[in-house]
Scaffold this active site. Structure first.
Site, PDB file in Angstrom:
ATOM      1  N   GLU A  47       0.835  -1.203   0.000  1.00 47.84           N
ATOM      2  CA  GLU A  47       0.000   0.000   0.000  1.00 47.84           C
ATOM      3  C   GLU A  47       0.872   1.255   0.000  1.00 47.84           C
ATOM      4  O   GLU A  47       0.568   2.237  -0.688  1.00 47.84           O
ATOM      5  CB  GLU A  47      -0.913  -0.006   1.228  1.00 47.84           C
ATOM      6  CG  GLU A  47      -1.852   1.190   1.303  1.00 47.84           C
ATOM      7  CD  GLU A  47      -2.720   1.172   2.550  1.00 47.84           C
ATOM      8  OE1 GLU A  47      -3.300   2.224   2.878  1.00 47.84           O
ATOM      9  OE2 GLU A  47      -2.801   0.106   3.202  1.00 47.84           O
ATOM     10  N   ASP A  51       0.711   3.941  -3.168  1.00 48.36           N
ATOM     11  CA  ASP A  51       0.379   5.360  -3.073  1.00 48.36           C
ATOM     12  C   ASP A  51       1.199   6.168  -4.078  1.00 48.36           C
ATOM     13  O   ASP A  51       0.679   7.060  -4.755  1.00 48.36           O
ATOM     14  CB  ASP A  51       0.639   5.849  -1.648  1.00 48.36           C
ATOM     15  CG  ASP A  51       0.325   7.321  -1.470  1.00 48.36           C
ATOM     16  OD1 ASP A  51      -0.856   7.694  -1.530  1.00 48.36           O
ATOM     17  OD2 ASP A  51       1.275   8.113  -1.290  1.00 48.36           O
ATOM     18  N   GLU A 123      -4.574   0.305  -3.820  1.00 50.24           N
ATOM     19  CA  GLU A 123      -3.198   0.798  -3.944  1.00 50.24           C
ATOM     20  C   GLU A 123      -2.205  -0.358  -3.878  1.00 50.24           C
ATOM     21  O   GLU A 123      -1.239  -0.411  -4.657  1.00 50.24           O
ATOM     22  CB  GLU A 123      -2.905   1.812  -2.840  1.00 50.24           C
ATOM     23  CG  GLU A 123      -3.615   3.144  -3.032  1.00 50.24           C
ATOM     24  CD  GLU A 123      -3.302   4.140  -1.937  1.00 50.24           C
ATOM     25  OE1 GLU A 123      -3.262   5.350  -2.228  1.00 50.24           O
ATOM     26  OE2 GLU A 123      -3.100   3.707  -0.778  1.00 50.24           O
TER      27      GLU A 123
END
Length: 237
Positions: A47, A51, A123
């Protein structure tokens, strides 16, 4: 060769390393309840990478879509696309809520519909694609999934944020039947309900999702306006 999973079919992408896919879909609550927990990795590291992948890919998408856009315009549009709420919307369309692994406690608290969990899983999944096949593969998925959302944001901006009213005005101006909304489902505990609504208007049928009936109707209306915008921008055959 194994068959692609449902999430791979939704993405239009087949992982060469399925372990990356599995890690991207593993929430920390599942790891904490697993025995032994070391067998599983949660998706938080992916994650973190995702991003950056999403931010870069959306930046490229906006540069291509708006060649004359100023830095301020592009930054505003990126902020409208890259946020927890919008990422969760895309995750729902891909069916990530059913694919992510959650602990029992998180499932009981409505975790499959939580924006934070869905956005994080999306993500992480895009980061997994990036590690599996590189940026171009991740960008291709993001472009396909984000373009409809970008059209909806443009339509919402043009409608002053009230897509329902704008859609009704268009129907009246074209002497068409008024938009019709139908509640399809109401799921989840009282503190985290999710409504799904079907909209029929101007020869278009869409579905919207939201934490209230009103929000779901707005979502469906913005999707319809986005589709109208893309249809009107399409070149003549």
């Amino acid at each position: 060769m194994t068959r692609p999973t449902g999430i791979e079919e939704a993405l239009g992408y087949r992982f060469r390393d399925p372990a990356l896919r599995d890690e991207a879909l593993c929430h920390r609550s599942f790891v904490h309840e697993s025995a032994p927990p070391a067998v599983w990795k949660d998706n938080e590291r992916l994650e973190f990478l995702g991003d950056a992948v999403v931010s870069l890919a959306v930046g490229r998408l906006l540069l291509e879509r708006f060649p004359q856009g100023t830095e301020g315009d592009l930054s505003r549009l990126r902020a409208g696309l890259v946020n927890e709420r919008q990422l969760a919307r895309i995750a729902r369309r891909l069916g990530l809520g059913e694919a992510v692994r959650l602990g029992k406690g998180e499932q009981l608290s409505g975790g499959r519909e939580k924006d934070s969990i869905l956005a994080g899983a999306l993500e992480a999944l895009l980061a997994a694609v990036f590690l599996d096949s590189g940026f171009d593969a991740a960008f291709a998925i993001l472009e396909r999934t984000f373009r409809p959302l970008l059209a909806e944001i443009e339509a919402s901006d043009a409608a002053g944020g009230d897509c329902k009213s704008r859609l009704q005005e268009l129907a009246q101006a074209r002497s068409e039947a008024l938009p019709r909304y139908t509640v399809l489902s109401e799921e989840g505990p009282d503190h985290a309900k999710t409504f799904r609504v079907r909209l029929q208007a101007l020869g278009i049928e869409t579905e919207g999702v939201g934490r209230s009936k009103k929000a779901a109707e707005q979502d469906a209306a913005c999707r319809a306006l986005g589709r109208l915008l893309r249809r009107e921008e399409a070149p003549e055959p």
